[in-house]
Design a protein around this motif. Structure first.
Motif, PDB file in Angstrom:
ATOM      1  N   ALA A  69       0.831  -1.208   0.000  1.00  0.00           N
ATOM      2  CA  ALA A  69       0.000   0.000   0.000  1.00  0.00           C
ATOM      3  C   ALA A  69       0.863   1.255   0.000  1.00  0.00           C
ATOM      4  N   ARG A  70       1.926   1.243   0.833  1.00  0.00           N
ATOM      5  CA  ARG A  70       2.824   2.407   0.898  1.00  0.00           C
ATOM      6  C   ARG A  70       3.515   2.623  -0.443  1.00  0.00           C
ATOM      7  N   THR A  71       3.980   1.558  -1.081  1.00  0.00           N
ATOM      8  CA  THR A  71       4.650   1.663  -2.377  1.00  0.00           C
ATOM      9  C   THR A  71       3.697   2.212  -3.436  1.00  0.00           C
ATOM     10  N   GLY A  72       2.462   1.728  -3.432  1.00  0.00           N
ATOM     11  CA  GLY A  72       1.468   2.211  -4.388  1.00  0.00           C
ATOM     12  C   GLY A  72       1.142   3.679  -4.188  1.00  0.00           C
ATOM     13  N   LEU A  73       0.980   4.085  -2.895  1.00  0.00           N
ATOM     14  CA  LEU A  73       0.690   5.495  -2.612  1.00  0.00           C
ATOM     15  C   LEU A  73       1.860   6.399  -3.017  1.00  0.00           C
ATOM     16  N   ALA A  74       3.081   5.921  -2.767  1.00  0.00           N
ATOM     17  CA  ALA A  74       4.259   6.716  -3.141  1.00  0.00           C
ATOM     18  C   ALA A  74       4.327   6.897  -4.655  1.00  0.00           C
ATOM     19  N   ALA A  75       4.049   5.820  -5.404  1.00  0.00           N
ATOM     20  CA  ALA A  75       4.078   5.912  -6.870  1.00  0.00           C
ATOM     21  C   ALA A  75       2.973   6.849  -7.356  1.00  0.00           C
ATOM     22  N   ARG A  76       1.793   6.744  -6.755  1.00  0.00           N
ATOM     23  CA  ARG A  76       0.681   7.625  -7.154  1.00  0.00           C
ATOM     24  C   ARG A  76       1.018   9.083  -6.853  1.00  0.00           C
ATOM     25  N   GLY A  77       1.625   9.339  -5.695  1.00  0.00           N
ATOM     26  CA  GLY A  77       2.031  10.702  -5.348  1.00  0.00           C
ATOM     27  C   GLY A  77       3.083  11.242  -6.300  1.00  0.00           C
ATOM     28  N   GLU A  78       4.017  10.365  -6.693  1.00  0.00           N
ATOM     29  CA  GLU A  78       5.065  10.792  -7.639  1.00  0.00           C
ATOM     30  C   GLU A  78       4.446  11.156  -8.995  1.00  0.00           C
ATOM     31  N   ARG A  79       3.493  10.343  -9.451  1.00  0.00           N
ATOM     32  CA  ARG A  79       2.821  10.649 -10.721  1.00  0.00           C
ATOM     33  C   ARG A  79       2.028  11.951 -10.618  1.00  0.00           C
ATOM     34  N   ALA A  80       1.434  12.197  -9.462  1.00  0.00           N
ATOM     35  CA  ALA A  80       0.647  13.424  -9.277  1.00  0.00           C
ATOM     36  C   ALA A  80       1.545  14.656  -9.261  1.00  0.00           C
ATOM     37  N   LEU A  81       2.802  14.490  -8.857  1.00  0.00           N
ATOM     38  CA  LEU A  81       3.728  15.623  -8.799  1.00  0.00           C
ATOM     39  C   LEU A  81       4.316  15.989 -10.157  1.00  0.00           C
TER      40      LEU A  81
END
Length: 148
Positions: free
Chosen positions: A46-58
């Protein structure tokens, strides 16, 4: 004397310290929970997925900031007289001396004169051979010798 900078009051300092301690504790608890056999894998995923999603959003924000930065730099450069800036801020004589010191002029001169010298020597030799042939032919005719 610069104006005095106001410092946050002691309660604000204490609240910031408490918040930092709480966040540090939460991070430690979360890291421990990620090591649990069943739950840990799910938390890590879950943490890895959220980090990737946050990176894409940035990414769009990064692109916008980069575009703005380019425009600011271009406007600053438009306002500068780079020739005057170089004249006033760069030691051109020192730079020129450094460049000249980095060039091996003796080797360049030696190489250029070697090729010229070799060409001149070749010309002198061939002219000497022709002169020798001319003198030899003259002497042969003078002495009545046959030339084959």
């Amino acid at each position: 004397m610069p104006p005095e900078v106001s410092r946050p009051s002691a309660p604000v300092d204490i609240a910031a310290g408490i918040a930092a301690t709480a966040v540090g504790g939460a991070v430690a608890v979360y890291r421990g929970a990620e090591r649990l056999p069943v739950l840990g894998g799910l938390l890590h995923q879950a943490r890895t997925g959220l980090a990737a999603r946050g990176e894409r959003a940035l990414e769009p924000a990064k692109a916008a900031v980069a575009g703005i930065a380019v425009q600011i730099v271009e406007r600053v450069l438009d306002q500068l007289d780079l020739n005057e800036l170089v004249r006033t801020r760069v030691d051109l004589v020192g730079l020129a001396n450094e460049v000249v010191d980095g060039i091996d002029l003796q080797a360049i001169i030696r190489q250029s004169t070697e090729s010229v010298t070799a060409e001149v020597m070749t010309d002198v030799r061939s002219q000497g051979e022709r002169a020798d042939d001319l003198v030899s032919g003259f002497v042969d005719r003078l002495l009545g010798r046959d030339r084959d």
